[in-house]
Design a protein around this motif. Sequence first.
Motif, short mmCIF file in Angstrom:
data_model
loop_
_atom_site.label_atom_id
_atom_site.label_comp_id
_atom_site.label_asym_id
_atom_site.label_seq_id
_atom_site.Cartn_x
_atom_site.Cartn_y
_atom_site.Cartn_z
N ASN A 29 0.82 -1.21 0.00
CA ASN A 29 0.00 0.00 0.00
C ASN A 29 0.86 1.26 0.00
O ASN A 29 0.54 2.25 -0.66
CB ASN A 29 -0.92 0.01 1.22
CG ASN A 29 -1.92 1.15 1.18
OD1 ASN A 29 -2.78 1.20 0.31
ND2 ASN A 29 -1.79 2.08 2.11
N GLN A 44 0.70 4.19 -2.81
CA GLN A 44 0.42 5.56 -2.41
C GLN A 44 1.47 6.52 -2.95
O GLN A 44 1.15 7.59 -3.47
CB GLN A 44 0.38 5.65 -0.88
CG GLN A 44 -0.13 6.99 -0.37
CD GLN A 44 -1.60 7.18 -0.64
OE1 GLN A 44 -2.44 6.49 -0.08
NE2 GLN A 44 -1.92 8.10 -1.50
N LEU A 75 1.03 7.00 -6.67
CA LEU A 75 -0.10 7.88 -6.97
C LEU A 75 0.26 9.34 -6.73
O LEU A 75 -0.08 10.22 -7.54
CB LEU A 75 -1.31 7.49 -6.12
CG LEU A 75 -2.05 6.23 -6.55
CD1 LEU A 75 -3.06 5.80 -5.51
CD2 LEU A 75 -2.75 6.47 -7.89
N LEU A 86 -9.18 2.29 -9.47
CA LEU A 86 -8.83 2.77 -8.14
C LEU A 86 -9.89 3.73 -7.58
O LEU A 86 -9.89 4.01 -6.38
CB LEU A 86 -7.47 3.47 -8.17
CG LEU A 86 -6.26 2.55 -8.38
CD1 LEU A 86 -4.98 3.38 -8.47
CD2 LEU A 86 -6.14 1.54 -7.25
N SER A 137 -11.64 2.25 -4.68
CA SER A 137 -10.87 1.93 -3.48
C SER A 137 -11.55 2.45 -2.22
O SER A 137 -12.29 3.44 -2.26
CB SER A 137 -9.46 2.50 -3.59
OG SER A 137 -8.75 2.36 -2.37
N ASP A 187 -9.71 3.44 0.24
CA ASP A 187 -8.70 4.34 0.80
C ASP A 187 -8.94 5.75 0.25
O ASP A 187 -8.85 6.00 -0.94
CB ASP A 187 -7.31 3.85 0.41
CG ASP A 187 -6.20 4.62 1.11
OD1 ASP A 187 -6.44 5.79 1.49
OD2 ASP A 187 -5.10 4.06 1.27
N VAL A 232 -6.12 7.20 -1.89
CA VAL A 232 -6.03 6.61 -3.22
C VAL A 232 -7.07 7.24 -4.15
O VAL A 232 -6.77 7.62 -5.29
CB VAL A 232 -6.21 5.08 -3.14
CG1 VAL A 232 -6.37 4.48 -4.53
CG2 VAL A 232 -5.03 4.45 -2.42
#
Length: 827
Positions: free
Chosen positions: A394, A398, A401, A427, A430, A432, A435
């Motif tokens: 992850n 991150q 991104l 994404l 997601s 998150d 994200v």
Amino acid sequence: MEARYNMQAQQPHQKGAQGGYGSPLPDLPKQDPMQNTMEWQNHGYGMDSGIQSGATTQAPSVSSKSHHSHHEDDALSGSGMFQDWDQGYGQAYTQEQVDEMNQQLNQTRSQRVRAAMFPETLEEGSQIPSTQFDPSHPTAVQRLAEPSQMLKHAVVNLINYQDDADLATRAIPELTKLLNDEDQVIVSQAAMMVHQLSKKEASRHAIMNAPQMVAALVRAMSNTNDVETTRCAAGALHNLSHHRAGLLSIFKSGGIPALVKLLSSPVESVLFYAITTLHNLLLHQEGSKMAVRLAGGLQKMVALLARNNVKFLAICTDCLQILAYGNQESKLIILASGGPAELVRIMRTYTYEKLLWTTSRVLKVLSVCPSSKPAIVEAGGMQAMGMNLGHQSNRLVQNCLWTLRNLSDAATKVDDTEGLLQMLVQLLSSNDINVVTCACGILSNLTCNNARNKILVCQVGGIEGLVRTIMQAGDREDITEPAVCALRHLTSRHPESEMAQNSVRLHYGIPITVKLLHPPSRWPLIKATVGLIRNLALCPANHAPLREHGALQRLVQLLMRAHQDTQRRATMGSNGQGGSFVDGVRMEEIVEGTTGALHILAREAHNRALIRGLNCIPLFIQLLYSNVDNIQRVAAGVLCELAHDKEGAEVIEQEGATAPLTELLHSRNEAVATYAAAVLFRMSEDKPQDYKKRISVELSNSLFRGDTMPWGDPHIDMTQDSMMAPDQPYHHHSSSSSLHSGPPHGGPGAGGPSPHGDYRQHSMHGSYQDPTNIEPMMQDLDLGSGPPSNYSMDPNLADLGPPTADLNLDGLPPADNSGLAFFDTDL
């Protein structure tokens, strides 16, 4: 004591009667000690516990002739007793055997204690009987064994520690002299001895507290040509760098230039010692960064990126990140040394997660440098980052991104982005929040002025994904604003824009879009939403849903509010110079955007009637006097649409539009002049023939200037995509202050796009972050570990480990409220 054993004896006897432990014992007196002893044996112990025998001076405790009567001896030797024993355990013991066992246990008691506490003192192969019957219940001696061993080791270590400290203290002065000797053999031997001493903690502390010794090591390492001397000296400094006192000693002794020099060594072990020691210095010693920069460390570290040891490269790239963070000069040095290309190659070549993570952090730092962006993009940085978006790590995803978001405004013309765009759309689903935020910003920038990317995003479900994201984001403007901007790009100026306009409606995007025009939305989001509504209005099927959800009324309200604000600020003395800003948005842009959206919506008859009823025609006429060409254009355009109806034309004329419209016939802006002519022509349709002829002549002279084409109703559409300005960067601003990242640009129709900036990151505390400084600190932030609902997040900040621990240095972007341009606009 007897009372205690009596109580224990009664319970087994009762259980035995119930079949729990076998047949009951022969009847003996209740308080008889022999009965207590035999009950203890029948419990399954089979021998003396040591407690009764300790109460007497005799070794045998099962039978004692001096304490029992003849009757008790008979009972003990009776066949019933040992018959029960046989039934319970399958083996009978004679009195002699029991006595022998008790005697043996008593004689080996000291050996059992020795075996537990000092096992090294026993002879090899010696057998010691055990008193443990249940493996799950250690004996008292066994329970004491572990703490006894710990105590023994602690005492031994303390003795050895003192010995090491004393030895080092006595040896340091002599070793210092030897390190300064002219004989290189002596220096080599001394360096070897210091290296050995530095491996032990006590002597290591003695060395680091002796500045002369550390300085001598540094001199020996710098002046020698002997590989072994260099290796031992560098190894000693490496060991010292595990402690803050050691780092300070190395720094004060001028060790950094010497260590940087070693980065050119061909010896692997020397390189390892040098880079790890420098890494520890950069992490924990103040002043080290500047010293490394001045010693030329950046250039040497970039050159080392060509090596193929992944763990070495991980440390090297982390050093580069520490040096480049917050230092523009370091970024330019890395760029000039060819760093971006090497870093992108690493991202493409290796699979070691820690190396990919540290490399992505360097690229993230470089991606906010205007000079480095094109180099990273040209080296294939967008594709390299996209390759790792599906990684299980992850923290790596991150960082990729963040880097993509920073690079995306400089990569609007990059080809071969199909896989990247598809992954970004995926994404959007997601859980998150970070994200999703980054994915929206990247999609917004990559669809800027790039028809090919717009088509690709539409084909992979981008419209549906963005609409769903806006619905789920709620009031999170750091998500809704870039998502709305991306939708605005996708709904105009490409072959499939009409399909996109319909798709927003079919995925129930119109209600949520209109809702964004209302509080608590701030002006940046409102501006983006107005542009999206303008594009949606290009599709006739969207007019009724927009009207039903109150879009026209809200647009008129926003128009009036923005116009009042511009008028008030002009009255206060600004004279309209530079415009009025609220949350970083010029109110003139809101006036232009809302009027332009109403212009498109006024193409439909029901919408025109509703606009007339909102009493905003006088405001449109007032906007004709604006000194901004774009505002004049959209105001004349909406009046042109409203003049289609007789009622509208009459209201326009009654409100005194003839004079300003006649003046605009001479405007240098062809669109403004054409709209003004169209409104005047429609207003003259019911007038006498002489009036119409006079107007026709004037229009012909003004518009065509010698063109012989007869005057007629100009069937023009000045608001189609051909008249629209190219996509422009949008501005994202802090919720706590009104900020603007660059010089105020004119309306979206007033020229080309201004330079792109980067999309901004929303931090876990709610404050906005400046992507020009989206550069990791020293803490690790694992984002996206929260439960999968509403983009919940549960960041875990890991503690900074020791210098030799596994790298765990990622972190949060710094809190900076300076604004920064990103995205673009289709207004």
